[in-house]
Design a protein around this motif. Structure first.
Motif, PDB file in Angstrom:
ATOM      1  N   GLY A  84     -13.429  52.025  76.096  1.00  0.00           N
ATOM      2  CA  GLY A  84     -13.392  53.340  75.450  1.00  0.00           C
ATOM      3  C   GLY A  84     -12.893  53.270  74.031  1.00  0.00           C
ATOM      4  N   LYS A  85     -11.897  52.426  73.798  1.00  0.00           N
ATOM      5  CA  LYS A  85     -11.335  52.286  72.461  1.00  0.00           C
ATOM      6  C   LYS A  85     -12.355  51.636  71.504  1.00  0.00           C
ATOM      7  N   LEU A  86     -13.130  50.667  72.006  1.00  0.00           N
ATOM      8  CA  LEU A  86     -14.165  50.046  71.163  1.00  0.00           C
ATOM      9  C   LEU A  86     -15.217  51.079  70.738  1.00  0.00           C
ATOM     10  N   HIS A  87     -15.637  51.914  71.670  1.00  0.00           N
ATOM     11  CA  HIS A  87     -16.625  52.954  71.351  1.00  0.00           C
ATOM     12  C   HIS A  87     -16.065  53.935  70.319  1.00  0.00           C
ATOM     13  N   ALA A  88     -14.776  54.301  70.479  1.00  0.00           N
ATOM     14  CA  ALA A  88     -14.149  55.225  69.522  1.00  0.00           C
ATOM     15  C   ALA A  88     -14.068  54.608  68.129  1.00  0.00           C
ATOM     16  N   PRO A 122     -13.063  59.602  68.189  1.00  0.00           N
ATOM     17  CA  PRO A 122     -13.670  59.106  66.950  1.00  0.00           C
ATOM     18  C   PRO A 122     -13.066  59.772  65.708  1.00  0.00           C
ATOM     19  N   GLU A 123     -12.694  61.049  65.836  1.00  0.00           N
ATOM     20  CA  GLU A 123     -12.117  61.770  64.697  1.00  0.00           C
ATOM     21  C   GLU A 123     -10.755  61.190  64.292  1.00  0.00           C
ATOM     22  N   GLU A 124      -9.964  60.755  65.294  1.00  0.00           N
ATOM     23  CA  GLU A 124      -8.669  60.129  64.969  1.00  0.00           C
ATOM     24  C   GLU A 124      -8.879  58.818  64.213  1.00  0.00           C
ATOM     25  N   VAL A 125      -9.869  58.037  64.655  1.00  0.00           N
ATOM     26  CA  VAL A 125     -10.198  56.788  63.953  1.00  0.00           C
ATOM     27  C   VAL A 125     -10.631  57.104  62.519  1.00  0.00           C
ATOM     28  N   ALA A 126     -11.493  58.097  62.381  1.00  0.00           N
ATOM     29  CA  ALA A 126     -11.982  58.490  61.044  1.00  0.00           C
ATOM     30  C   ALA A 126     -10.821  58.912  60.148  1.00  0.00           C
ATOM     31  N   ALA A 127      -9.830  59.611  60.733  1.00  0.00           N
ATOM     32  CA  ALA A 127      -8.680  60.072  59.934  1.00  0.00           C
ATOM     33  C   ALA A 127      -7.878  58.883  59.390  1.00  0.00           C
ATOM     34  N   THR A 128      -7.725  57.834  60.208  1.00  0.00           N
ATOM     35  CA  THR A 128      -7.013  56.636  59.744  1.00  0.00           C
ATOM     36  C   THR A 128      -7.780  55.964  58.604  1.00  0.00           C
ATOM     37  N   ILE A 129      -9.109  55.899  58.747  1.00  0.00           N
ATOM     38  CA  ILE A 129      -9.930  55.278  57.691  1.00  0.00           C
ATOM     39  C   ILE A 129      -9.845  56.101  56.401  1.00  0.00           C
ATOM     40  N   ARG A 130      -9.888  57.439  56.529  1.00  0.00           N
ATOM     41  CA  ARG A 130      -9.790  58.296  55.335  1.00  0.00           C
ATOM     42  C   ARG A 130      -8.458  58.101  54.625  1.00  0.00           C
ATOM     43  N   GLU A 131      -7.394  57.958  55.422  1.00  0.00           N
ATOM     44  CA  GLU A 131      -6.070  57.734  54.840  1.00  0.00           C
ATOM     45  C   GLU A 131      -6.042  56.396  54.086  1.00  0.00           C
ATOM     46  N   ALA A 132      -6.649  55.367  54.688  1.00  0.00           N
ATOM     47  CA  ALA A 132      -6.707  54.055  54.028  1.00  0.00           C
ATOM     48  C   ALA A 132      -7.502  54.123  52.721  1.00  0.00           C
ATOM     49  N   LEU A 133      -8.510  54.988  52.683  1.00  0.00           N
ATOM     50  CA  LEU A 133      -9.349  55.126  51.481  1.00  0.00           C
ATOM     51  C   LEU A 133      -8.569  55.628  50.265  1.00  0.00           C
ATOM     52  N   LYS A 134      -7.406  56.234  50.510  1.00  0.00           N
ATOM     53  CA  LYS A 134      -6.570  56.687  49.382  1.00  0.00           C
ATOM     54  C   LYS A 134      -5.988  55.494  48.620  1.00  0.00           C
ATOM     55  N   TYR A 135      -5.904  54.337  49.299  1.00  0.00           N
ATOM     56  CA  TYR A 135      -5.198  53.190  48.708  1.00  0.00           C
ATOM     57  C   TYR A 135      -6.067  51.940  48.554  1.00  0.00           C
ATOM     58  N   ALA A 136      -7.299  51.981  49.076  1.00  0.00           N
ATOM     59  CA  ALA A 136      -8.169  50.796  48.997  1.00  0.00           C
ATOM     60  C   ALA A 136      -9.613  51.251  48.830  1.00  0.00           C
ATOM     61  N   ASP A 137     -10.420  50.417  48.192  1.00  0.00           N
ATOM     62  CA  ASP A 137     -11.833  50.761  47.976  1.00  0.00           C
ATOM     63  C   ASP A 137     -12.600  50.697  49.292  1.00  0.00           C
ATOM     64  N   ALA A 138     -13.610  51.557  49.399  1.00  0.00           N
ATOM     65  CA  ALA A 138     -14.392  51.661  50.640  1.00  0.00           C
ATOM     66  C   ALA A 138     -15.008  50.329  51.036  1.00  0.00           C
ATOM     67  N   ASP A 139     -15.485  49.554  50.053  1.00  0.00           N
ATOM     68  CA  ASP A 139     -16.162  48.294  50.411  1.00  0.00           C
ATOM     69  C   ASP A 139     -15.189  47.202  50.835  1.00  0.00           C
ATOM     70  N   GLU A 145     -18.472  55.330  61.864  1.00  0.00           N
ATOM     71  CA  GLU A 145     -19.768  55.957  61.553  1.00  0.00           C
ATOM     72  C   GLU A 145     -19.578  57.344  60.937  1.00  0.00           C
ATOM     73  N   ILE A 146     -18.574  58.087  61.407  1.00  0.00           N
ATOM     74  CA  ILE A 146     -18.289  59.417  60.837  1.00  0.00           C
ATOM     75  C   ILE A 146     -18.020  59.298  59.336  1.00  0.00           C
ATOM     76  N   ILE A 197      -6.888  51.540  65.925  1.00  0.00           N
ATOM     77  CA  ILE A 197      -6.811  51.701  67.382  1.00  0.00           C
ATOM     78  C   ILE A 197      -5.445  51.196  67.847  1.00  0.00           C
ATOM     79  N   ASP A 198      -4.692  52.068  68.514  1.00  0.00           N
ATOM     80  CA  ASP A 198      -3.370  51.704  69.029  1.00  0.00           C
ATOM     81  C   ASP A 198      -3.543  50.945  70.347  1.00  0.00           C
ATOM     82  N   VAL A 199      -3.021  49.723  70.415  1.00  0.00           N
ATOM     83  CA  VAL A 199      -3.172  48.928  71.640  1.00  0.00           C
ATOM     84  C   VAL A 199      -1.970  49.074  72.571  1.00  0.00           C
TER      85      VAL A 199
END
Length: 342
Positions: free
Chosen positions: A324-328, A287-304, A334-335, A277-279
Motif C-alpha cells: 500500500g505504501k509503494l502505491h501511495a 497519495p496527497e500526503e506524499v505529494a505534500a512532502t514533495i511540495r515541501e521539498a520543492l521549496k528547498y531543492a530543484d524539481a529535477d 504523479e500528482i 513514506i514513514d516506515v
C-alpha cells in the motif's frame, strides 16, 4: 524527456512468509540448500513485480536474498568470526548478537553479484542496489583485531569498492551505501566517514547514493526518536561535508519526522531521495500526503533533483502495508508531476 520525481525504495521490502519469518529483522531462513537459492530468486521476482505494479520507477531486489542489510555482507569477508558472537550496543540504542573481527578483513568472492545479474535479467527498469556503508558496518560488530574504527572502516571500504565495481558491471545503475550511523557519530562522519565512502565508490561510473536515516521502525529506534526533541537537526552537521563529496545522491528521512526540510538547501547540486513514506507506522499514507512532502521539498531543492523514496527499509512491515505504501508513493509523485506540467 526524463521523468520528473522518479520513485524508489530505501532498501528492504518484506519477505514472503515461506522464505523467512514475517515482520522480523534477522529472521532465519525457512528453506535450505538449493531450495533456499530458488526461494530467494522467487521472492526477488515477486518483490520486483510488486514494485513495477505499484509504479515504482527505480527498482531494487528488496534485499530478499540477505538476512540483514549489514551482516550478510560482513559474513562473506575473511577475518570475521561468526561462530563466537558477542552482544554489542548498536548505534548506542539496542543490543544485538554480532560477529567479531579476528584478523585482516578482505573480500574473497562476490557477495551479491549473482543476485544483481538475476535482477538485471528480469527487468528493463533502472536498478538501485544497496550496500552497507563502512561506518555502519564498523558499528554492527565487535572488533578484537584492529581496535581502530577508522582503520577498520577503510578496510571495509576497499572490500565494498571491489563489490560495487562488479555490481556496476552486472548492470546496476545506482549503488547506494546505507549509513544510518551517520546520524549518530556526527564528528566521525566529518573526520573520516565521508573519506571512507569516497574509498568505497572510487572508480565507479554509475551513480552513487548515501542513505542516512533514523532507522527501521523498530521499538529501539522509535524510543530513541522520542529523546531527540522538537527538531531533528543531525543532518545540518554532516550535509555541508557531504555536499562537497563526490556522492551523487543523498537519501534522507522527511515524512512524519521532525527534520526541518530547509536542511535540503545544504545539498545544493546533489540529487535528493526525499523520504515521503514513514516506515515506523502501519498507517498507509494517502497519495496527497506524499505529494505534500514533495511540495515541501520543492521549496528547498530543484524539481529535477528530487527522487521520492521511503524513509528507510520496510522489512519489519507486513507485505500488505508495504504494498500500500509503494502505491501511495508512486501516486503521490504523479500528482506533483501533473501539477508542474500544468
Amino acid at each position: 524527456m526524463k521523468k520528473l520525481f522518479p520513485t524508489s525504495t530505501a532498501g528492504s521490502l518484506p519477505k514472503p512468509s515461506w522464505l523467512a519469518e514475517p515482520e522480523t529483522l534477522w529472521s532465519p531462513w525457512k528453506l535450505e540448500g538449493a531450495e533456499l537459492t530458488l526461494g530467494k530468486q522467487d521472492a526477488l521476482r515477486i518483490t520486483l513485480k510488486e514494485q513495477e505494479h505499484a509504479g515504482v520507477d527505480i527498482v531494487s531486489d528488496g534485499e530478499q536474498t540477505r538476512q540483514h542489510f549489514v551482516t550478510t555482507f560482513i559474513e562473506n569477508l575473511s577475518g570475521v568470526d561468526f561462530e563466537n558472537k558477542k552482544t554489542v550496543r548498536i548505534r548506542n540504542r539496542y543490543d544485538a548478537s554480532v560477529p567479531g573481527i579476528v584478523g585482516p578483513v578482505s573480500r574473497q568472492k562476490p557477495v551479491f553479484v549473482d543476485d544483481a545479474k538475476f535482477l538485471r535479467a528480469q527487468t528493463n527498469q533502472p536498478i538501485k542496489w544497496a550496500l552497507p556503508g563502512p561506518m555502519t558496518m564498523v558499528d554492527t560488530l565487535y572488533d578484537d583485531y584492529y581496535q581502530d574504527r577508522k582503520k577498520l572502516a577503510f578496510e571495509f571500504a576497499k572490500a565494498l569498492n571491489q563489490e560495487a565495481k562488479e555490481l556496476e558491471a552486472a548492470g546496476v545503475n545506482i549503488i547506494q551505501f546505507d549509513e544510518p550511523a551517520f546520524n549518530v557519530f556526527l564528528d566521525d562522519v566529518n573526520e573520516w566517514g565521508i573519506e571512507a565512502l569516497e574509498i568505497a565508490k572510487a572508480g565507479l561510473t554509475c551513480e552513487t547514493a548515501v542513505h542516512i536515516c533514523y532507522g527501521y521502525g523498530i521499538k529501539a529506534n522509535t524510543d530513541w526518536k522520542k529523546t531527540l526533541g522538537e527538531e531533528w537537526r543531525h543532518y545540518e552537521k554532516t550535509f555541508p561535508a557531504i555536499q562537497k563529496s563526490s556522492i551523487d545522491i543523498v537519501s534522507l528521512e522527511c515524512h512524519n519526522g521532525r527534520v526541518p526540510l530547509e536542511v535540503l538547501s545544504l545539498l545544493k547540486g546533489k540529487k535528493i531521495m526525499v523520504g515521503a513514506i514513514d516506515v515506523a507506522t502501519d498507517t498507509i499514507e494517502t497519495p496527497e500526503e506524499v505529494a505534500a512532502t514533495i511540495r515541501e521539498a520543492l521549496k528547498y531543492a530543484d524539481a529535477d533533483k528530487i527522487y521520492p523514496c521511503t524513509n528507510c527499509g520496510m522489512a519489519p512491515l507486513s507485505r500488505d502495508v508495504a504494498r500500500g505504501k509503494l502505491h501511495a508513493l508512486a501516486a503521490g509523485a504523479e500528482i506533483v508531476r501533473k501539477e508542474l506540467s500544468a
